[in-house]
Scaffold this motif. Structure first.
Motif, short mmCIF file in Angstrom:
data_model
loop_
_atom_site.label_atom_id
_atom_site.label_comp_id
_atom_site.label_asym_id
_atom_site.label_seq_id
_atom_site.Cartn_x
_atom_site.Cartn_y
_atom_site.Cartn_z
N ASP A 10 0.81 -1.22 0.00
CA ASP A 10 0.00 0.00 0.00
C ASP A 10 0.85 1.27 0.00
O ASP A 10 0.33 2.35 -0.27
CB ASP A 10 -0.99 0.01 1.18
CG ASP A 10 -0.30 -0.09 2.53
OD1 ASP A 10 0.60 -0.95 2.67
OD2 ASP A 10 -0.65 0.67 3.44
N SER A 11 2.14 1.17 0.25
CA SER A 11 3.02 2.35 0.27
C SER A 11 3.58 2.61 -1.13
O SER A 11 4.28 1.78 -1.70
CB SER A 11 4.18 2.11 1.24
OG SER A 11 5.23 3.02 0.97
N GLY A 35 -4.35 -6.21 -1.09
CA GLY A 35 -4.69 -7.59 -1.42
C GLY A 35 -5.82 -7.72 -2.42
O GLY A 35 -5.78 -8.58 -3.32
N VAL A 36 -6.85 -6.88 -2.30
CA VAL A 36 -7.98 -6.94 -3.24
C VAL A 36 -7.48 -6.63 -4.65
O VAL A 36 -7.76 -7.37 -5.60
CB VAL A 36 -9.10 -5.94 -2.83
CG1 VAL A 36 -10.16 -5.85 -3.91
CG2 VAL A 36 -9.72 -6.36 -1.49
N HIS A 37 -6.73 -5.55 -4.79
CA HIS A 37 -6.17 -5.17 -6.09
C HIS A 37 -5.22 -6.25 -6.59
O HIS A 37 -5.18 -6.57 -7.78
CB HIS A 37 -5.47 -3.81 -5.97
CG HIS A 37 -4.99 -3.26 -7.26
ND1 HIS A 37 -3.76 -2.65 -7.40
CD2 HIS A 37 -5.55 -3.23 -8.50
CE1 HIS A 37 -3.60 -2.28 -8.65
NE2 HIS A 37 -4.67 -2.62 -9.35
N GLY A 38 -4.46 -6.85 -5.67
CA GLY A 38 -3.53 -7.91 -6.03
C GLY A 38 -4.22 -9.09 -6.69
O GLY A 38 -3.77 -9.61 -7.71
N THR A 52 4.77 -9.56 -1.18
CA THR A 52 3.64 -8.85 -0.58
C THR A 52 3.91 -8.35 0.82
O THR A 52 4.64 -8.98 1.59
CB THR A 52 2.37 -9.76 -0.56
OG1 THR A 52 1.26 -8.99 -0.08
CG2 THR A 52 2.56 -10.98 0.31
N ASP A 53 3.31 -7.22 1.12
CA ASP A 53 3.30 -6.66 2.46
C ASP A 53 2.23 -7.41 3.26
O ASP A 53 1.40 -8.13 2.68
CB ASP A 53 2.96 -5.17 2.37
CG ASP A 53 3.12 -4.41 3.68
OD1 ASP A 53 3.74 -4.95 4.62
OD2 ASP A 53 2.62 -3.28 3.76
N ILE A 54 2.21 -7.25 4.58
CA ILE A 54 1.17 -7.84 5.42
C ILE A 54 0.12 -6.79 5.79
O ILE A 54 -1.07 -7.00 5.60
CB ILE A 54 1.77 -8.46 6.71
CG1 ILE A 54 2.55 -9.73 6.38
CG2 ILE A 54 0.69 -8.75 7.74
CD1 ILE A 54 1.73 -10.89 5.85
N ASN A 55 0.55 -5.66 6.31
CA ASN A 55 -0.38 -4.64 6.81
C ASN A 55 -0.82 -3.72 5.68
O ASN A 55 -0.09 -2.83 5.27
CB ASN A 55 0.28 -3.83 7.93
CG ASN A 55 0.67 -4.71 9.10
OD1 ASN A 55 -0.12 -5.53 9.54
ND2 ASN A 55 1.89 -4.57 9.57
N LEU A 82 7.18 -9.22 2.58
CA LEU A 82 8.10 -8.11 2.85
C LEU A 82 7.38 -7.16 3.79
O LEU A 82 6.41 -6.51 3.39
CB LEU A 82 8.48 -7.41 1.55
CG LEU A 82 9.38 -6.18 1.67
CD1 LEU A 82 10.75 -6.57 2.20
CD2 LEU A 82 9.53 -5.50 0.32
N THR A 83 7.79 -7.10 5.06
CA THR A 83 7.03 -6.36 6.06
C THR A 83 7.92 -5.82 7.16
O THR A 83 9.04 -6.28 7.33
CB THR A 83 5.94 -7.29 6.66
OG1 THR A 83 5.15 -6.56 7.59
CG2 THR A 83 6.55 -8.50 7.34
N THR A 84 7.39 -4.86 7.90
CA THR A 84 8.10 -4.35 9.08
C THR A 84 7.92 -5.31 10.26
O THR A 84 8.63 -5.21 11.25
CB THR A 84 7.56 -2.97 9.49
OG1 THR A 84 6.14 -3.07 9.69
CG2 THR A 84 7.88 -1.91 8.45
N GLU A 85 6.98 -6.22 10.15
CA GLU A 85 6.69 -7.18 11.23
C GLU A 85 7.84 -8.19 11.38
O GLU A 85 8.37 -8.65 10.38
CB GLU A 85 5.40 -7.95 10.94
CG GLU A 85 4.18 -7.09 10.78
CD GLU A 85 3.66 -6.55 12.11
OE1 GLU A 85 4.11 -7.02 13.17
OE2 GLU A 85 2.81 -5.65 12.06
#
Length: 121
Positions: A10-11, A35-38, A52-55, A82-85
């Motif tokens: 989303d970023s 995710g919807v767009h994905g 993919t990101d998670i948040n 790929l996430t900051t989590e």
């Protein structure tokens, strides 16, 4: 033949960084904003790897991964998160959902490309 990588984040800044890094490494890149767009983009593409990101809004990365895995066409496509989590439970949940690997942001461009190459082989 040039391999295709799909990124879902989303970023806008992160999408731009991913596009630049992967394009420089010789990949074609398609992108989605959540995710919807994905899942919509996947209907017309056959990526060799998904990052993919998670948040994310609308549908998070877990829902997106589960949606990808429900598709016969994309069931075996490698998915890198790929996430900051960095939480172990979130990693386990991603794995259970069908993720292939996990990379923590901010990403090292060389390591990202190595991970994509490894799973796209």
């Amino acid at each position: 033949m040039t391999k295709l990588v799909m990124t879902v984040d989303d970023s806008r800044t992160m999408r731009d960084m991913l596009r630049h890094t992967l394009s420089e490494a010789g990949y074609r890149v398609v992108q989605a904003v959540d995710g919807v767009h994905g899942l919509e983009v996947l209907a017309g593409e056959s990526p060799d790897v998904i990052v993919t990101d998670i948040n994310m809004p609308r549908m998070d990365g877990f829902g997106f991964i589960e949606g990808v895995r429900r598709s016969d066409r994309h069931r075996a496509t490698p998915i890198l998160v790929l996430t900051t989590e960095s939480d172990a439970e979130k990693k386990n949940r991603a794995r259970r959902s069908g993720a292939t690997g996990w990379i923590v942001k901010p990403f090292n461009p060389v390591k990202l490309v190595e991970a994509v190459r490894r799973v796209a082989a």
